[in-house]
Design an enzyme around this catalytic site. Structure first.
Site, short mmCIF file in Angstrom:
data_model
loop_
_atom_site.label_atom_id
_atom_site.label_comp_id
_atom_site.label_asym_id
_atom_site.label_seq_id
_atom_site.Cartn_x
_atom_site.Cartn_y
_atom_site.Cartn_z
N CYS A 155 25.96 -5.30 -38.55
CA CYS A 155 27.18 -5.12 -39.31
C CYS A 155 26.84 -5.13 -40.78
CB CYS A 155 28.24 -6.16 -38.95
SG CYS A 155 28.26 -7.57 -39.99
N ARG B 69 42.05 -5.60 -42.73
CA ARG B 69 41.55 -6.48 -41.67
C ARG B 69 41.83 -7.95 -41.99
NH1 ARG B 69 35.67 -6.25 -40.58
NH2 ARG B 69 36.42 -7.87 -39.23
N ARG C 11 23.49 -10.50 -38.00
CA ARG C 11 24.46 -11.33 -37.27
C ARG C 11 24.24 -11.37 -35.76
NH1 ARG C 11 30.30 -10.61 -40.09
NH2 ARG C 11 30.54 -12.76 -39.47
N ASP D 193 32.58 -16.65 -47.45
CA ASP D 193 33.69 -15.70 -47.50
C ASP D 193 34.38 -15.65 -48.86
OD1 ASP D 193 33.22 -14.91 -44.94
OD2 ASP D 193 34.96 -15.87 -44.05
N LYS E 171 43.35 -15.88 -40.49
CA LYS E 171 42.79 -14.91 -39.55
C LYS E 171 41.69 -15.55 -38.71
CE LYS E 171 39.48 -11.96 -41.01
NZ LYS E 171 38.27 -11.89 -40.17
N ASN E 172 40.80 -16.28 -39.37
CA ASN E 172 39.63 -16.80 -38.64
C ASN E 172 39.97 -17.97 -37.71
OD1 ASN E 172 38.09 -14.88 -39.81
ND2 ASN E 172 36.92 -16.25 -41.15
#
Ligand code: UD1
Length: 438
Positions: free
Chosen positions: A125, A417, A130, A320, A22-23
């Site tokens: 967030c 997500r 961030r 993560d 995803k990233n």
């Protein structure tokens, strides 16, 4: 709202196909804005964040079409064709950016291609404030004029971006990616110092070079970009998701199972594989990926043991994976100290893990986890839980797999997500996990 119900206590056994990252996919999609020719991206994961980026790009005027799936079926990734023939709008509205912080990655490409952009500030967030100050300062160093007005970043470079040196005060994946994309069309040479070295940054740089960019130093902390007048078409496959792969590695370890991660790239996962090995989890490279768990010629006996982990930019232990590692440490034999150095508010899974019986004390950026493991089971018990971000949610799934009884995960949209077909991949390995649609 959907929920996920897990009945824990089953060892996972089998093979799990790893999706595209995803990233890496999100910045690669944003890179399509840099060219008026078609960018074909392969191996894209089917995720809510990818749909959000598609929606954002479409409203900038990018024609996005699904070019089918990779042979072999749904798990093998999707193919998207993106063509930004003409940019119809240089505004990224609040309604989309607030859903996904990575939307800010359109700032650099829009500014470089069109000489202007108006992008909503992502705002706070769940895992910290961030900010985007380094994105802004970096673009200013390339000659952009930027002001903040009414919650928007308003950036202008009417005569194009110039060459320059950007020294990032701290490592930022997003700021490196935004600057890298912007620099491709600058006039002259751009040097990015203290750049993020994450494999996803390298994936973006490799794709940009295929589009005709001139980037040197890929994989290092100094990137040198010779600006070119235009970028062209390219066909590029997104790299496998190292965070997804490591999450399933931890799923195998936490259930005492044995799983092969098909397509995982061990060279992008060294810190986490070393941590798992240190925690007494068997890790083996295979022809197709990585095998986790089981015993190898009797070399490893006993369960998972507690180890200390500190998150750091790549090649360090990824933030993560901090929540997932904490779930594993909650069932380990012995204590573990987990320190978060990247985000200031990334322990929101702690109270939820504690409701499942984990023994965790947080002091500042460090969590002391006293594992319940050793002979006689994991010591965790199922509970209704909810989480406020993607990786925190999946740590609760992992804890649920190792718990006695039933765990009900609320707010499943966080999982959607970032994890493609999570319940399908886990149940194929024997987990008792179902999605309940209300
Ligand atoms: C990316 C990843 C995210 C991962 C993170 C760190 C994507 C889509 N997301 O997020 O999953 O957790 O890297 O590996 O790739 N910072 C500033 N000013 C800035 C930018 C960042 O102070 O202008 C700070 C952040 O608040 C944070 C740290 O720098 O404390 C690192 O953030 P960054 O690497 O930018 O994270 P993202 O790119 O948002």
């Amino acid at each position: 709202m959907d929920k996920i119900r897990i009945r824990g206590g089953r060892s996972l056994r089998g093979k799990i196909p790893i999706s595209g990252a995803k990233n890496a996919a999100l910045p690669l999609m944003a890179a399509s804005l840099l060219s008026d020719e078609t960018l074909v991206l392969r191996n894209l994961p089917h995720l809510a964040d990818i749909a959000t980026m598609t929606h954002l790009l479409a409203q900038h005027g990018v024609e996005v079409s699904m070019a089918g799936e990779h042979p072999g079926g749904g798990h093998m990734g999707h193919v998207l064709k993106l063509r930004a023939g003409a940019i119809s709008s240089t505004e990224a509205p609040y309604d989309i950016v607030r859903k996904m912080r990575a939307s800010v990655l359109v700032l650099g490409p829009l500014l470089a291609r069109c000489g202007q952009a108006r992008v909503s500030l992502p705002g706070g967030c769940a895992i910290g404030t961030r900010p985007v100050d380094m994105h802004i300062r970096g673009l200013e160093a390339l000659g952009a004029e930027i002001e903040l007005d009414d919650g928007y970043i308003i950036a202008k470079a009417p005569h194009g971006l110039q060459g320059g040196v950007v020294v990032f005060p701290r490592i930022s994946v997003g700021a490196t990616e935004n600057l890298l994309m912007a620099a491709c069309l600058a006039k002259g040479e751009v040097v990015l110092e203290n750049a993020a070295r994450e494999p996803e940054v390298g994936d973006l740089a490799n794709c940009l070079n295929r589009m005709g960019a001139r980037i040197e130093g890929i994989g290092g902390d100094t990137l040198r970009i010779q600006g070119v007048d235009r970028l062209g078409a390219a066909d590029y496959a997104v790299l496998p998701d190292r965070i997804e792969a490591a999450t399933y590695a931890i799923a195998a370890a936490i259930t005492g199972g044995e799983v092969e991660l098909i397509g995982a790239q061990p060279e992008t996962m060294e810190a986490v594989l070393a941590a798992l090995s240190q925690a007494n989890v068997n890790v083996q490279r295979t022809e197709c990926g990585i095998r986790i768990g089981g015993t190898d010629a009797g070399e490893r006996n006993g369960g998972v043991i507690g180890i200390d982990v500190t998150t750091a930019p790549y090649p360090g232990f990824p933030t993560d994976l901090q929540a997932q590692m904490m779930a594993l440490m909650a069932v380990a034999d012995g204590a573990a100290m987990i320190t978060e150095t990247i985000f200031e508010n990334r322990f929101q899974h702690v109270p939820e893990l504690m409701r499942m019986g984990a023994d965790i004390a947080v002091k500042g950026a460090t969590a002391m986890v006293r594992g319940s493991g050793g002979p006689g089971g994991s010591g965790l018990h199922g509970a209704p839980v909810m989480a406020t971000d993607l990786r925190a949610s999946v740590s609760l799934v992992l804890a649920g797999l190792a718990s006695a009884g039933e765990t009900m995960i609320n707010r499943v949209y966080h999982l959607d997500r970032g994890y493609e077909r999570l319940e399908e991949k886990l149940s194929a390995c024997g987990a008792d996990i179902v999605r309940l649609t209300e």
